[in-house]
Each structure stands twice: as structure tokens, then as C-alpha cells.
Design a protein around this motif. Structure first.
Motif, PDB file in Angstrom:
ATOM      1  N   ILE A 153      48.803  28.108  -0.149  1.00  0.00           N
ATOM      2  CA  ILE A 153      48.002  27.292  -1.069  1.00  0.00           C
ATOM      3  C   ILE A 153      46.579  27.139  -0.536  1.00  0.00           C
ATOM      4  CG2 ILE A 153      47.769  24.988  -2.064  1.00  0.00           C
ATOM      5  CD1 ILE A 153      50.838  24.803  -2.024  1.00  0.00           C
ATOM      6  N   ALA A 154      46.458  26.877   0.768  1.00  0.00           N
ATOM      7  CA  ALA A 154      45.132  26.743   1.361  1.00  0.00           C
ATOM      8  C   ALA A 154      44.344  28.045   1.248  1.00  0.00           C
ATOM      9  CB  ALA A 154      45.265  26.328   2.830  1.00  0.00           C
ATOM     10  N   ALA A 155      45.034  29.164   1.377  1.00  0.00           N
ATOM     11  CA  ALA A 155      44.363  30.462   1.289  1.00  0.00           C
ATOM     12  C   ALA A 155      43.814  30.711  -0.111  1.00  0.00           C
ATOM     13  CB  ALA A 155      45.324  31.577   1.692  1.00  0.00           C
ATOM     14  N   LEU A 156      44.504  30.199  -1.137  1.00  0.00           N
ATOM     15  CA  LEU A 156      44.001  30.347  -2.504  1.00  0.00           C
ATOM     16  C   LEU A 156      42.660  29.636  -2.662  1.00  0.00           C
ATOM     17  CD1 LEU A 156      47.318  29.835  -4.529  1.00  0.00           C
ATOM     18  CD2 LEU A 156      46.069  31.982  -4.173  1.00  0.00           C
ATOM     19  N   PHE A 157      42.560  28.438  -2.109  1.00  0.00           N
ATOM     20  CA  PHE A 157      41.286  27.720  -2.146  1.00  0.00           C
ATOM     21  C   PHE A 157      40.231  28.448  -1.312  1.00  0.00           C
ATOM     22  CE2 PHE A 157      44.108  24.424  -3.610  1.00  0.00           C
ATOM     23  CZ  PHE A 157      43.328  23.617  -4.423  1.00  0.00           C
ATOM     24  N   ALA A 158      40.647  28.945  -0.145  1.00  0.00           N
ATOM     25  CA  ALA A 158      39.709  29.665   0.718  1.00  0.00           C
ATOM     26  C   ALA A 158      39.200  30.937   0.048  1.00  0.00           C
ATOM     27  CB  ALA A 158      40.369  29.998   2.056  1.00  0.00           C
ATOM     28  N   PHE A 159      40.094  31.607  -0.688  1.00  0.00           N
ATOM     29  CA  PHE A 159      39.679  32.818  -1.407  1.00  0.00           C
ATOM     30  C   PHE A 159      38.635  32.486  -2.457  1.00  0.00           C
ATOM     31  CE2 PHE A 159      40.364  35.211  -5.384  1.00  0.00           C
ATOM     32  CZ  PHE A 159      39.805  36.424  -4.993  1.00  0.00           C
ATOM     33  N   ALA A 160      38.830  31.379  -3.172  1.00  0.00           N
ATOM     34  CA  ALA A 160      37.854  30.980  -4.188  1.00  0.00           C
ATOM     35  C   ALA A 160      36.484  30.737  -3.561  1.00  0.00           C
ATOM     36  CB  ALA A 160      38.341  29.728  -4.917  1.00  0.00           C
ATOM     37  N   VAL A 161      36.475  30.070  -2.402  1.00  0.00           N
ATOM     38  CA  VAL A 161      35.211  29.823  -1.715  1.00  0.00           C
ATOM     39  C   VAL A 161      34.623  31.128  -1.189  1.00  0.00           C
ATOM     40  CG1 VAL A 161      34.134  28.642   0.251  1.00  0.00           C
ATOM     41  CG2 VAL A 161      35.880  27.478  -1.108  1.00  0.00           C
ATOM     42  N   ALA A 162      35.490  31.980  -0.636  1.00  0.00           N
ATOM     43  CA  ALA A 162      35.018  33.253  -0.087  1.00  0.00           C
ATOM     44  C   ALA A 162      34.395  34.121  -1.174  1.00  0.00           C
ATOM     45  CB  ALA A 162      36.180  33.995   0.579  1.00  0.00           C
ATOM     46  N   TYR A 163      35.013  34.124  -2.342  1.00  0.00           N
ATOM     47  CA  TYR A 163      34.500  34.952  -3.439  1.00  0.00           C
ATOM     48  C   TYR A 163      33.200  34.389  -4.003  1.00  0.00           C
ATOM     49  CZ  TYR A 163      34.349  37.695  -7.721  1.00  0.00           C
ATOM     50  OH  TYR A 163      33.955  38.536  -8.727  1.00  0.00           O
ATOM     51  N   ALA A 164      33.165  33.060  -4.173  1.00  0.00           N
ATOM     52  CA  ALA A 164      31.998  32.442  -4.799  1.00  0.00           C
ATOM     53  C   ALA A 164      30.824  32.299  -3.843  1.00  0.00           C
ATOM     54  CB  ALA A 164      32.378  31.067  -5.359  1.00  0.00           C
ATOM     55  N   VAL A 165      31.121  31.992  -2.570  1.00  0.00           N
ATOM     56  CA  VAL A 165      30.061  31.700  -1.616  1.00  0.00           C
ATOM     57  C   VAL A 165      29.864  32.826  -0.603  1.00  0.00           C
ATOM     58  CG1 VAL A 165      29.277  30.048   0.137  1.00  0.00           C
ATOM     59  CG2 VAL A 165      30.521  29.241  -1.868  1.00  0.00           C
ATOM     60  N   GLY A 166      30.944  33.497  -0.229  1.00  0.00           N
ATOM     61  CA  GLY A 166      30.857  34.504   0.820  1.00  0.00           C
ATOM     62  C   GLY A 166      30.417  35.875   0.359  1.00  0.00           C
ATOM     63  N   GLU A 167      30.814  36.275  -0.832  1.00  0.00           N
ATOM     64  CA  GLU A 167      30.491  37.616  -1.310  1.00  0.00           C
ATOM     65  C   GLU A 167      29.006  37.847  -1.583  1.00  0.00           C
ATOM     66  OE1 GLU A 167      32.341  40.565  -1.615  1.00  0.00           O
ATOM     67  OE2 GLU A 167      33.483  39.341  -0.235  1.00  0.00           O
ATOM     68  N   PRO A 168      28.276  36.883  -2.151  1.00  0.00           N
ATOM     69  CA  PRO A 168      26.840  37.128  -2.375  1.00  0.00           C
ATOM     70  C   PRO A 168      26.061  37.516  -1.126  1.00  0.00           C
ATOM     71  CG  PRO A 168      27.550  35.264  -3.674  1.00  0.00           C
ATOM     72  CD  PRO A 168      28.712  35.621  -2.793  1.00  0.00           C
ATOM     73  N   PRO A 169      26.193  36.827   0.019  1.00  0.00           N
ATOM     74  CA  PRO A 169      25.465  37.286   1.203  1.00  0.00           C
ATOM     75  C   PRO A 169      25.957  38.630   1.740  1.00  0.00           C
ATOM     76  CG  PRO A 169      26.853  35.404   1.752  1.00  0.00           C
ATOM     77  CD  PRO A 169      26.829  35.517   0.262  1.00  0.00           C
ATOM     78  N   VAL A 170      27.268  38.935   1.540  1.00  0.00           N
ATOM     79  CA  VAL A 170      27.760  40.257   1.947  1.00  0.00           C
ATOM     80  C   VAL A 170      27.081  41.336   1.122  1.00  0.00           C
ATOM     81  CG1 VAL A 170      29.771  41.771   2.009  1.00  0.00           C
ATOM     82  CG2 VAL A 170      29.978  39.420   2.801  1.00  0.00           C
ATOM     83  N   ASN A 171      26.998  41.112  -0.189  1.00  0.00           N
ATOM     84  CA  ASN A 171      26.325  42.075  -1.054  1.00  0.00           C
ATOM     85  C   ASN A 171      24.849  42.195  -0.693  1.00  0.00           C
ATOM     86  OD1 ASN A 171      28.650  42.663  -2.547  1.00  0.00           O
ATOM     87  ND2 ASN A 171      28.302  40.962  -3.962  1.00  0.00           N
ATOM     88  N   GLY A 172      24.238  41.053  -0.360  1.00  0.00           N
ATOM     89  CA  GLY A 172      22.840  41.090   0.042  1.00  0.00           C
ATOM     90  C   GLY A 172      22.637  41.874   1.329  1.00  0.00           C
ATOM     91  N   ALA A 173      23.568  41.702   2.275  1.00  0.00           N
ATOM     92  CA  ALA A 173      23.463  42.431   3.538  1.00  0.00           C
ATOM     93  C   ALA A 173      23.653  43.926   3.329  1.00  0.00           C
ATOM     94  CB  ALA A 173      24.507  41.899   4.527  1.00  0.00           C
ATOM     95  N   ILE A 174      24.574  44.293   2.430  1.00  0.00           N
ATOM     96  CA  ILE A 174      24.777  45.712   2.135  1.00  0.00           C
ATOM     97  C   ILE A 174      23.528  46.303   1.506  1.00  0.00           C
ATOM     98  CG2 ILE A 174      26.092  47.321   0.696  1.00  0.00           C
ATOM     99  CD1 ILE A 174      28.511  45.515   1.094  1.00  0.00           C
TER     100      ILE A 174
END
Length: 272
Positions: free
Chosen positions: A19-40
Motif C-alpha cells: 500500500i505504501a509503495a502505491l503512494f510512493a509510485f504516485a509521488v515518484a511518477y508525479a514528482v520524480g519523473e519530470p527531473p529525470v526527463n529533464g536530466a535526460i
């Protein structure tokens, strides 16, 4: 604690981790992916020009996904950022939830007279601090275009060494606090043990080698910090949700047994 109880807590811990991982995934997708895309995007721009030698597509520890030229292996970026990200985070959450539930089983009743819910919160906070926060402060996460692929093995080894050292120091601080409590009192013993943990950790920071990889020339500092804060947020959400959910599940699993035991004790007829 009976083996059946530990097994029950293990299952609940893995469920709470999921359950915690589901919340973490939502944060990772919404907050973590944009800087990853920017770094790429920065890395691709460097590759089109005169990129610094030795920098490859590696997201260092703590990131939501490791980008290692996966598109060359037939894995699209869209799959990495959705299905691949979800799979990695969910497996990670379930595994850590199981391990944390075992730590909870050991800590319950040994770190103070706390309820199962409070013990679960303390276990989650201690795990977040020792397993992620302290190592992160020494070896912070780095996005693609920053880490040198030639040193990824050494950097990974140092990071896991820091995790091991942090956990051992945390256990030592817990033991020291318990032994000092009869003489100093619980509050003073906790402060003394915490101060000792901070001091020894600071010494470890000074002794262990620094990260050899400097930030690539021209890499936006704001993007770097955005990535690192996102990595920290993912872990904070994971452990916070786990502590809350597992606390509720553990309380429900253990309270009936405690209540039954109290009823047996109160219901026993007095001798004579």
C-alpha cells in the motif's frame, strides 16, 4: 512472541509495504519523473555537442528508476516511467515492508512501553533515518548525465556500506539508550544515545571517501536539487504511509490477544 504471530505480522507488513509503495509510485511518477526527463534532455544536448567524457545514462541510488540506455535494449522511455517504475517501486515496498515488520516484532516491548501503533511509527521513522536519510546525506542521489558509469560499482558499494554502518550505529544507539536509562532516566538516556549517534555518524562522514563524480559542467543546479528532493520525498512518503498502515494492522492483530490475556488474568479466581 509466537512464530504464528510473527508470521501474521510479516504478512501484514508486506501488505502495508504494498500500500505504501502505491503512494510512493504516485509521488515518484508525479514528482520524480519530470527531473529525470529533464536530466535526460540535458544529457542528449551534451551528446549532440561536446559532452563531458565518461558521463552515461545512469540514475544513481535513491532515484525512481535507473536509466541505462534502456531504449537501446528495446525498452521505451514511456514503459520505463510507468510499468517499469511501478514494478520496481512495488517490489521494493513489499520487500522493505516485510523486513520492517520483522524489526517491529523484535522492537515491540523492548524499546519502551509503547503500543503496537506507536512502535510501528517509531520503527518506520528509524528505518527511514538509518536506511535512507543518513546515507543520502553522505551520498545523495544523482540523475542521468551526472554519474560516471565507470565508477557506478564503487559508488554503489560506498552507498550500501553507509547503509550498513548507519543501521549498526542505530542499533548501537538503541542498546546504549536502554543501558543508560536506569541511571539517567529515559529522556536523558535518549538524548545521550542520539547525540552519540550523531557524533559517530559525523566521524564516519569525515572518514569515508567522498563521491568522486562532480556535477557535469553546465548541468542545471536547480534540476539536480529537484531530482534529489524528489528522491527524498518518495522515500519519506513510503515510510510514512507504511508506519501508519502497518500500525493499524499490527494493532488489530495484537490487541485481541492482549485483551484475551487480560481477561484470563482477571477472570481467574483468587486462592482461598
Amino acid at each position: 512472541m509466537h512464530a504464528s504471530t510473527v508470521r501474521s505480522l510479516l504478512v501484514r507488513g508486506m501488505l502495508a509495504g504494498l500500500i505504501a509503495a502505491l503512494f510512493a509510485f504516485a509521488v515518484a511518477y508525479a514528482v520524480g519523473e519530470p527531473p529525470v526527463n529533464g536530466a535526460i534532455a540535458v544529457e542528449e544536448a551534451q551528446a549532440a555537442g561536446e559532452a563531458p567524457a565518461g558521463h552515461g545514462s545512469h540514475a544513481d541510488h535513491g532515484g525512481t528508476v535507473a536509466v541505462e540506455s534502456a531504449e537501446e535494449e528495446g525498452i521505451s522511455r514511456s514503459v520505463q516511467s510507468t510499468f517499469g517504475l511501478a514494478t520496481g517501486v512495488l517490489v521494493y515496498g513489499v520487500a522493505l515492508g516485510g523486513i520492517a515488520s520483522l524489526a517491529f516484532s523484535f522492537a515491540l516491548g523492548r524499546v519502551g512501553r509503547f503500543s503496537p501503533r506507536a512502535t510501528a511509527a517509531l520503527t518506520a521513522a528509524a528505518a527511514f533515518t538509518t536506511v535512507y536519510l543518513v546515507p543520502f546525506l553522505k551520498y545523495p542521489a544523482t540523475p542521468p548525465a551526472v554519474g560516471n558509469p565507470d565508477t557506478i560499482g564503487k559508488r554503489t558499494t560506498l552507498f550500501f556500506l553507509m547503509i550498513l554502518l548507519s543501521v549498526l550505529l542505530g542499533v548501537a544507539a538503541l542498546i546504549a539508550g536502554r543501558r543508560l536509562a536506569p541511571r539517567l532516566g529515559n529522556w536523558n538516556a535518549t538524548l545521550a544515545a542520539g547525540a552519540g549517534f550523531v557524533v559517530v555518524t559525523a566521524v564516519a562522514f569525515a572518514v569515508l571517501p567522498d563521491n568522486e563524480d562532480a556535477v557535469a559542467a553546465g548541468f542545471p543546479a536547480a534540476l539536480l536539487w529537484e531530482f534529489r528532493l524528489a528522491s527524498l520525498a518518495v522515500q519519506a512518503v513510503l515510510w510514512a504511509v507504511f508506519g501508519i498502515v502497518f500500525g493499524v494492522l499490527a494493532q488489530k492483530a495484537l490487541t485481541p490477544r492482549t485483551a484475551a490475556g487480560q481477561e484470563v488474568g482477571l477472570g481467574a479466581p483468587a486462592a482461598g
